[in-house]
Design an enzyme around this catalytic site. Structure first.
Site, PDB file in Angstrom:
ATOM      1  CB  ALA A 102     -17.728 -17.110  16.389  1.00 26.60           C
ATOM      2  CE  LYS A 103     -10.250 -15.471  19.147  1.00 31.56           C
ATOM      3  NZ  LYS A 103     -10.851 -16.658  19.793  1.00 31.56           N
ATOM      4  NE  ARG A 104     -18.325 -16.890  12.458  1.00 30.32           N
ATOM      5  CZ  ARG A 104     -17.694 -18.058  12.548  1.00 30.32           C
ATOM      6  NH1 ARG A 104     -16.385 -18.085  12.654  1.00 30.32           N
ATOM      7  NH2 ARG A 104     -18.364 -19.191  12.522  1.00 30.32           N
TER       8      ARG A 104
END
Length: 311
Positions: A102-104
């Protein structure tokens, strides 16, 4: 075992599943134009769930890790999010290590909310709908953005993959730049190494995303991250090869995980039958595991020549 959790930690999952199944991570990136037409049997509203269930059923017993690319599921609206939630739960129930890509990355209360959404068990305030074993995160805004995620690593035995030197062509625009006397990717690696110390001589629960497309940078960064798990995208469709993969490998089993998405599931002939498609995916899994060279059933790693044939 961290307090408040009865399940395996991320490091325990990696050690056990890598030893049993090898280092391959099956990526689930649902893109209908790349898939057989039989997933279009109705108006398309439920195809994401059917594809996810089909792929999980196919890989169970063959692959120890799965990476769900959140963007594809989010693009499917509520139907896609329901498929993501049920797929993650199904994979975890089967003992497959679940990575949510998700590369938050954000600050303060927002970062804490992301950590609660993706890494916090229900008994500690999470919804449980999207709880992963490991999450990809973006460190661009600084170390404070990672603090809530690192807290989940310590408290609940979760894992993180921090973007360090990625596989995309434009990554060097920032990640290879000098900041003082160090490259930015080196500074990120130092931050990763200090986030969560591993127990004893084992693997660290906080690892790095380092592309298989950049073997020279990878060798340097591996030296800075001797006990970290590296997630190495880029094999196959993005041009990375097996020689590049081995440049990222460290001395510990499980310290390199290799995700493959399109290389497993994409088809040119969309008229392929369900049975033939299942066989094709299993054949590709065997080829990738052999070439990667950490398949427990294989003795010798793939040669450079073999690496060029895997795609």
């Amino acid at each position: 075992m961290p307090s408040g959790t009865s399940s395996r930690t991320w490091v325990e999952i990696v050690e056990a599943n890598a030893a049993r199944y090898g280092d391959l991570v099956a990526g689930i990136d649902p893109s209908l134009p790349d898939l057989p037409r039989f997933f279009e049997q109705d108006d398309g509203s439920g195809w994401i769930g059917r594809f996810t269930d089909f792929l999980l059923e196919t890989i169970e017993g063959h692959v120890g890790f799965v990476k769900f690319q959140a963007a594809y599921f989010e693009a499917g609206g509520l139907t896609g999010l329901n498929a993501l939630s049920s797929g993650m739960k199904r994979a975890k129930a089967a003992g497959i290590g679940v990575i949510l890509d998700a590369k938050r990355g954000d600050i303060g209360a927002t970062a804490s909310a992301y950590a609660r959404a993706y890494l916090t068990p229900p008994e500690h305030g999470g919804s449980g709908d999207f709880e992963a074993d490991c999450l990809t995160v973006n460190p661009l805004m600084g170390p404070d953005t990672l603090a809530p995620f690192a807290d989940c690593v310590t408290r609940f035995g979760k894992g993180l993959f921090v973007l360090c030197r990625t596989s995309n062509p434009g990554a060097g625009w920032l990640q290879d730049k000098m900041a003082g006397n160090r490259q930015i990717s080196d500074r990120v690696a130092d931050m990763i190494a200090g986030l969560a110390a591993p127990d004893g001589e084992g693997l660290a629960p906080v690892g790095a995303v380092i592309g298989a497309t950049v073997p020279n940078e990878g060798r340097r960064l591996r030296h800075l991250l001797p006990r970290s798990i590296i997630l190495a995208p880029g094999l196959g469709a993005q041009g990375g090869d097996i020689a590049s993969i081995h440049a990222l490998r460290g001395p510990r089993p499980g310290d390199l995980l290799v995700p493959v998405s399109r290389g497993l599931t994409q088809v040119e002939d969309r008229g392929i039958s369900l049975q033939a498609y299942r066989g094709l995916i299993l054949e590709r899994i065997d080829r990738f595991k052999t070439a990667i060279g950490r398949d427990p059933s294989q003795v010798q790693p793939a040669t450079r020549a073999e690496s060029r044939t895997v795609a």
